[in-house]
Scaffold this motif. Structure first.
Motif, PDB file in Angstrom:
ATOM      1  N   LEU A  68       0.827  -1.200   0.000  1.00  0.00           N
ATOM      2  CA  LEU A  68       0.000   0.000   0.000  1.00  0.00           C
ATOM      3  C   LEU A  68       0.864   1.254   0.000  1.00  0.00           C
ATOM      4  CD1 LEU A  68      -2.720   1.447   0.214  1.00  0.00           C
ATOM      5  CD2 LEU A  68      -2.622   1.119   2.702  1.00  0.00           C
ATOM      6  N   LEU A  69       1.909   1.260   0.823  1.00  0.00           N
ATOM      7  CA  LEU A  69       2.797   2.416   0.881  1.00  0.00           C
ATOM      8  C   LEU A  69       3.536   2.599  -0.448  1.00  0.00           C
ATOM      9  CD1 LEU A  69       3.933   4.683   2.634  1.00  0.00           C
ATOM     10  CD2 LEU A  69       5.685   3.104   3.458  1.00  0.00           C
ATOM     11  N   LEU A  98      -2.740   2.796  10.099  1.00  0.00           N
ATOM     12  CA  LEU A  98      -4.026   2.201  10.477  1.00  0.00           C
ATOM     13  C   LEU A  98      -4.105   0.749  10.015  1.00  0.00           C
ATOM     14  CD1 LEU A  98      -6.882   2.543  11.663  1.00  0.00           C
ATOM     15  CD2 LEU A  98      -7.607   3.396   9.408  1.00  0.00           C
ATOM     16  N   VAL A  99      -3.639   0.473   8.804  1.00  0.00           N
ATOM     17  CA  VAL A  99      -3.626  -0.905   8.290  1.00  0.00           C
ATOM     18  C   VAL A  99      -2.733  -1.783   9.168  1.00  0.00           C
ATOM     19  CG1 VAL A  99      -2.932  -2.353   6.337  1.00  0.00           C
ATOM     20  CG2 VAL A  99      -4.140  -0.198   5.931  1.00  0.00           C
ATOM     21  N   VAL A 100      -1.596  -1.259   9.585  1.00  0.00           N
ATOM     22  CA  VAL A 100      -0.685  -2.023  10.450  1.00  0.00           C
ATOM     23  C   VAL A 100      -1.356  -2.343  11.779  1.00  0.00           C
ATOM     24  CG1 VAL A 100       1.456  -1.883  11.779  1.00  0.00           C
ATOM     25  CG2 VAL A 100       1.435  -1.178   9.374  1.00  0.00           C
ATOM     26  N   MET A 101      -2.021  -1.363  12.374  1.00  0.00           N
ATOM     27  CA  MET A 101      -2.681  -1.597  13.665  1.00  0.00           C
ATOM     28  C   MET A 101      -3.808  -2.621  13.534  1.00  0.00           C
ATOM     29  SD  MET A 101      -2.711   2.093  15.630  1.00  0.00           S
ATOM     30  CE  MET A 101      -3.346   3.053  14.263  1.00  0.00           C
ATOM     31  N   ILE A 102      -4.540  -2.565  12.425  1.00  0.00           N
ATOM     32  CA  ILE A 102      -5.601  -3.555  12.198  1.00  0.00           C
ATOM     33  C   ILE A 102      -4.997  -4.948  12.049  1.00  0.00           C
ATOM     34  CG2 ILE A 102      -7.372  -4.308  10.558  1.00  0.00           C
ATOM     35  CD1 ILE A 102      -7.945  -1.349  10.013  1.00  0.00           C
ATOM     36  N   ALA A 103      -3.913  -5.046  11.288  1.00  0.00           N
ATOM     37  CA  ALA A 103      -3.259  -6.339  11.101  1.00  0.00           C
ATOM     38  C   ALA A 103      -2.729  -6.885  12.423  1.00  0.00           C
ATOM     39  CB  ALA A 103      -2.118  -6.199  10.084  1.00  0.00           C
ATOM     40  N   ASP A 156      -5.730  -7.994  14.563  1.00  0.00           N
ATOM     41  CA  ASP A 156      -6.380  -9.204  14.056  1.00  0.00           C
ATOM     42  C   ASP A 156      -5.471 -10.425  14.091  1.00  0.00           C
ATOM     43  OD1 ASP A 156      -8.609  -7.729  13.588  1.00  0.00           O
ATOM     44  OD2 ASP A 156      -8.304  -7.504  11.429  1.00  0.00           O
ATOM     45  N   GLY A 157      -4.220 -10.241  14.491  1.00  0.00           N
ATOM     46  CA  GLY A 157      -3.299 -11.367  14.551  1.00  0.00           C
ATOM     47  C   GLY A 157      -2.916 -11.915  13.190  1.00  0.00           C
ATOM     48  N   VAL A 158      -2.760 -11.018  12.214  1.00  0.00           N
ATOM     49  CA  VAL A 158      -2.377 -11.450  10.863  1.00  0.00           C
ATOM     50  C   VAL A 158      -1.006 -12.098  10.904  1.00  0.00           C
ATOM     51  CG1 VAL A 158      -1.812 -10.660   8.539  1.00  0.00           C
ATOM     52  CG2 VAL A 158      -3.766  -9.689   9.755  1.00  0.00           C
TER      53      VAL A 158
END
Length: 520
Positions: free
Chosen positions: A19-20, A65-70, A73-75
């Motif tokens: 994404l970045l 934000l994507v990193v924090m969600i990942a 969620d334990g990605v």
């Protein structure tokens, strides 16, 4: 040697990095979109740089934000364990993105004053940040090299991005030449380790080491070459000689970016490789790492004592801090990685704030500020003087007034003293070198508060963006120095995937070092 790496699994595991990178490519296209005449385009170049810089800030916040969600969620990483999906990766990603956002704000502040940056500069910073995030995720030596090259190629250009500056051109050439040498050492080390173990995956290397009665010369030389290559990247002595010249020659926002973000990424991958892939070979690398940490702490602090140039002073200070961070790798424990993450946050905030002050003081000139430029700052800009004092005391590790910088040193010392093989002598050296550092940090504070303002010295003009950044970083440092619990809890969740899953013996979650060979 593990599951096959599919494109879908790789895409999911590297979603923040992709994404970045995609956002950076879109911004790059915007830099070349030029429907106007050349004269009109040159007139609007400065505004385009500022606009793209702000878009870069928004992009970094979105990726964060994507990193924090990942993380929440334990990605997981890839099934073949070439890409990590552990808390250590996500925490380092957030620190890198924090440093990138603050660097972009500093870039915008400096650009409004000097108009020295082309629209490609924020794009290069985003691409460098992408390489840093790849480093944080890499559990394969080939991904390590890919991340280092992506990061380094962008940084080489950024160091000399001010084409009107002869100092910048010199900095870029020095950084490119020495960086190329370090990459060669790293690549040769990877090749030798692959030749000895038959794999570049960290988990496979750890398994191979655990089954060997004695390590062959090819593997040992490979470890040595890796230490040299990583030593260049983290600016560890005696591989630090490029640091003061490059920091002094590069534009101040780029120097801040290199000092905080590059160091964080390089230490993250350094720690992961040594702790995950090499715990069974600790008897071979521990002594070298121990001495590397000691020499780096001593050299950085001693050479900083004679500096009047504030950027070179902070460059040698950066070398000393590299020595402190090497202690977390010497310890090779979960407490060490926790201390590394906490220290990286503290160092990033203090570095960005300090360079924000220097940008205001320097007033867009193509030279580095000196002690004379900061003398008597308390008399004309008291808030700047107080903030700079907080940042310097955070570097020193002073309790309370140094904010979370004190706890950064405290947890570092705790990790050293509570290791399975306590590193008492190393902890004493950390304390003594911090005492030495007080001499040059306090000399700057003394100049701001106790020296008269030189006659005719202009009063630093205010830059709203830089002032806001300085205020935010100062308040965060002080607040987390009073109540560090949230950051400590975050750092404790930032644990790398240890080699225990590969069958390497561990003790309390940390690789078990061969104590008889490690006592100092």
């Amino acid at each position: 040697m593990g599951a096959t790496l599919s494109a879908g699994a790789l895409f999911r595991a590297l979603a923040p990095e992709l994404l970045l990178a995609a956002g950076a490519m879109v911004l790059l296209l915007a830099t070349v979109w030029n429907p106007q005449s050349n004269e009109a385009a040159m007139a609007e170049g400065a505004e385009k740089t500022s606009t793209l810089t702000r878009f870069g800030v928004v992009l970094c916040l979105l990726v964060g934000l994507v990193v924090m969600i990942a993380w929440g969620d334990g990605v997981n990483g890839t099934p073949d364990q070439r890409i990590a999906g552990d808390g250590f990766r996500w925490a380092i990603d957030l620190v890198i993105l924090l440093g990138t956002v603050l660097s972009l704000i500093l870039l915008d502040a400096e650009h409004h004053r000097s108009a020295a940056f082309s629209p490609e500069v924020p794009v290069l910073m985003l691409l460098a940040a992408t390489g840093m995030m790849v480093l944080a995720a890499a559990r394969d030596l080939m991904f390590v090299f890919l991340g280092i090259e992506l990061m380094s190629l962008a940084i080489y250009v950024l160091a000399g991005v001010n084409r009107r500056s002869a100092r910048g051109a010199e900095a870029a050439v020095k950084y490119f030449l020495l960086g190329s040498v370090s990459s060669a050492f790293l690549l040769y080390g990877i090749a030798l380790i692959y030749g000895a173990t038959g794999s570049t995956r960290l988990v496979d290397i750890a398994q191979w080491v655990s089954t060997q009665q004695s390590l062959g010369p090819m593997f040992i030389v490979g470890i040595g070459l890796l230490l040299v290559g990583f030593g260049f990247k983290v600016a560890a002595a005696p591989f630090h000689l490029w640091t003061p010249d490059v920091y002094d020659g590069a534009p101040l926002p780029i120097t801040a970016f290199m000092s905080a973000c590059v160091k964080t990424a390089a230490f993250a991958v350094f720690a992961r490789v040594m702790i995950e892939a090499m715990p069974g070979a600790a008897a071979r690398w521990h002594s070298a790492m121990w001495w590397l940490a000691v020499v780096t702490m001593v050299a950085g602090n001693v050479f900083a004592l004679s500096q009047k140039n504030l950027v070179r002073l902070l460059a040698y200070s950066s070398v000393a801090h590299a020595g402190y961070l090497l202690v977390t790798i010497v310890v090779a424990s979960t407490a060490g990685t926790t201390a590394l993450v906490f220290y990286a946050v503290s160092y990033t905030l203090a570095t960005m704030g300090a360079f924000g002050v220097l940008i205001i003081i320097n007033a867009g000139r193509d030279r580095s500020p000196t002690l004379d430029d900061i003398a008597g700052l308390w008399l004309v800009r008291p808030w700047l003087a107080v903030s700079m004092a907080v940042f310097l005391l955070a570097f020193m590790g002073m309790p309370l007034v140094g904010g979370m910088g004190f706890f950064a040193k405290w947890y570092l010392l705790q990790a050293a003293l509570q290791a399975s093989t306590p590193q008492t002598i190393l902890a004493v050296i950390v304390v003594l070198s911090s005492v030495v550092s007080a001499a040059y940090y306090l000399s700057v504070i003394s100049a701001m508060f106790m020296r008269p303002r030189p006659e005719g010295q202009p009063v630093p003009s205010t830059i709203p963006m830089a002032q806001s950044l300085i205020t935010i970083t100062c308040v965060l440092l002080l607040a987390l120095g009073v109540y560090p619990t949230p950051m400590i809890e975050l750092a404790r969740r930032a644990l790398p995937g240890t080699a225990a899953s590969a069958g390497v013996p561990t003790t309390n979650g940390a690789p078990r070092l061969q104590a008889a060979s490690l006592v100092r």
